[in-house]
Scaffold this motif. Sequence first.
Motif, short mmCIF file in Angstrom:
data_model
loop_
_atom_site.label_atom_id
_atom_site.label_comp_id
_atom_site.label_asym_id
_atom_site.label_seq_id
_atom_site.Cartn_x
_atom_site.Cartn_y
_atom_site.Cartn_z
N TYR A 26 36.70 25.61 41.57
CA TYR A 26 36.84 26.76 40.68
C TYR A 26 35.57 26.98 39.85
CZ TYR A 26 41.78 26.43 41.77
OH TYR A 26 42.96 26.40 42.43
N ARG A 27 35.43 28.19 39.35
CA ARG A 27 34.35 28.53 38.43
C ARG A 27 34.87 29.59 37.46
NH1 ARG A 27 31.81 33.44 39.84
NH2 ARG A 27 32.56 34.24 41.81
N ARG A 28 34.08 29.95 36.47
CA ARG A 28 34.49 30.94 35.48
C ARG A 28 33.80 32.27 35.75
NH1 ARG A 28 38.32 29.70 31.60
NH2 ARG A 28 38.41 27.47 31.34
N CYS A 29 34.50 33.36 35.46
CA CYS A 29 33.92 34.69 35.56
C CYS A 29 32.84 34.82 34.48
CB CYS A 29 35.00 35.75 35.38
SG CYS A 29 34.36 37.43 35.24
N PRO A 30 31.68 35.37 34.80
CA PRO A 30 30.64 35.48 33.78
C PRO A 30 30.96 36.48 32.67
CG PRO A 30 29.95 36.50 35.83
CD PRO A 30 31.24 35.82 36.10
N ASP A 31 31.85 37.44 32.93
CA ASP A 31 32.18 38.45 31.91
C ASP A 31 33.39 38.06 31.06
OD1 ASP A 31 30.08 39.97 32.74
OD2 ASP A 31 31.29 41.28 34.01
N CYS A 32 34.52 37.77 31.71
CA CYS A 32 35.76 37.53 30.95
C CYS A 32 36.12 36.05 30.83
CB CYS A 32 36.92 38.30 31.56
SG CYS A 32 37.39 37.71 33.21
N ARG A 33 35.39 35.17 31.48
CA ARG A 33 35.60 33.72 31.44
C ARG A 33 36.91 33.27 32.05
NH1 ARG A 33 31.34 31.49 31.60
NH2 ARG A 33 32.16 29.58 30.74
N ARG A 34 37.53 34.09 32.87
CA ARG A 34 38.75 33.70 33.56
C ARG A 34 38.40 32.75 34.70
NH1 ARG A 34 43.71 37.43 35.52
NH2 ARG A 34 44.71 35.85 36.80
N VAL A 35 39.31 31.83 35.01
CA VAL A 35 39.06 30.86 36.08
C VAL A 35 39.24 31.54 37.43
CG1 VAL A 35 39.82 28.69 37.10
CG2 VAL A 35 39.81 28.96 34.63
N LEU A 36 38.23 31.41 38.27
CA LEU A 36 38.26 31.99 39.61
C LEU A 36 38.01 30.90 40.64
CD1 LEU A 36 35.86 35.01 39.00
CD2 LEU A 36 38.34 35.07 39.04
N ARG A 37 38.42 31.18 41.87
CA ARG A 37 38.07 30.27 42.94
C ARG A 37 36.59 30.36 43.22
NH1 ARG A 37 42.87 30.53 47.41
NH2 ARG A 37 44.47 29.79 46.00
N ARG A 38 36.03 29.29 43.71
CA ARG A 38 34.60 29.24 43.93
C ARG A 38 34.14 30.31 44.93
NH1 ARG A 38 30.67 27.32 41.18
NH2 ARG A 38 31.94 25.54 40.67
N ALA A 73 35.45 33.26 45.47
CA ALA A 73 35.79 34.64 45.09
C ALA A 73 34.53 35.46 44.85
CB ALA A 73 36.65 34.63 43.84
N ARG A 74 34.57 36.73 45.25
CA ARG A 74 33.41 37.60 45.05
C ARG A 74 33.63 38.59 43.91
NH1 ARG A 74 31.76 38.91 51.29
NH2 ARG A 74 31.55 36.73 51.88
N VAL A 75 34.91 38.93 43.64
CA VAL A 75 35.23 39.89 42.58
C VAL A 75 36.32 39.26 41.68
CG1 VAL A 75 36.13 42.19 42.08
CG2 VAL A 75 34.71 41.82 44.10
N CYS A 76 36.15 39.44 40.37
CA CYS A 76 37.14 38.95 39.43
C CYS A 76 38.37 39.84 39.45
CB CYS A 76 36.54 38.89 38.02
SG CYS A 76 37.72 38.38 36.75
N ARG A 77 39.56 39.26 39.51
CA ARG A 77 40.79 40.07 39.51
C ARG A 77 41.06 40.70 38.16
NH1 ARG A 77 45.21 35.97 41.29
NH2 ARG A 77 43.99 34.74 39.85
N SER A 78 40.54 40.10 37.10
CA SER A 78 40.84 40.55 35.77
C SER A 78 39.95 41.72 35.34
CB SER A 78 40.69 39.39 34.79
OG SER A 78 40.94 39.81 33.48
N CYS A 79 38.65 41.53 35.46
CA CYS A 79 37.74 42.55 34.94
C CYS A 79 36.95 43.28 36.03
CB CYS A 79 36.76 41.93 33.94
SG CYS A 79 35.61 40.77 34.69
#
Length: 80
Positions: free
Chosen positions: A55-67, A69-75
């Motif tokens: 896992y890693r964090r989204c650079p904008d909203c800091r939500r946890v994403l899979r490594r 993943a190319r697009v954040c589901r949240s933002c």
Amino acid sequence: MRRVPARTWGYVAGTIAALAALVGAWTAAVVAARWARAGLRTARYGVRLATLTAYRRCPDCRRVLRREARVCRSCGARGR
């Protein structure tokens, strides 16, 4: 001074013993719950540590994403 029958002292001793048992059981339950929470906290930490690379964090909203993943589901931010 009047003498108290032995039977009355038996009731008093029984009541004190019952109260001591209740306090002991309550204390044991509190301690067991504390240990259970500590064990759960340790298990959660172990899972986080084991899956840290997945896992890693989204650079904008800091939500946890899979490594991968190319697009954040949240933002909707596009990473990498």
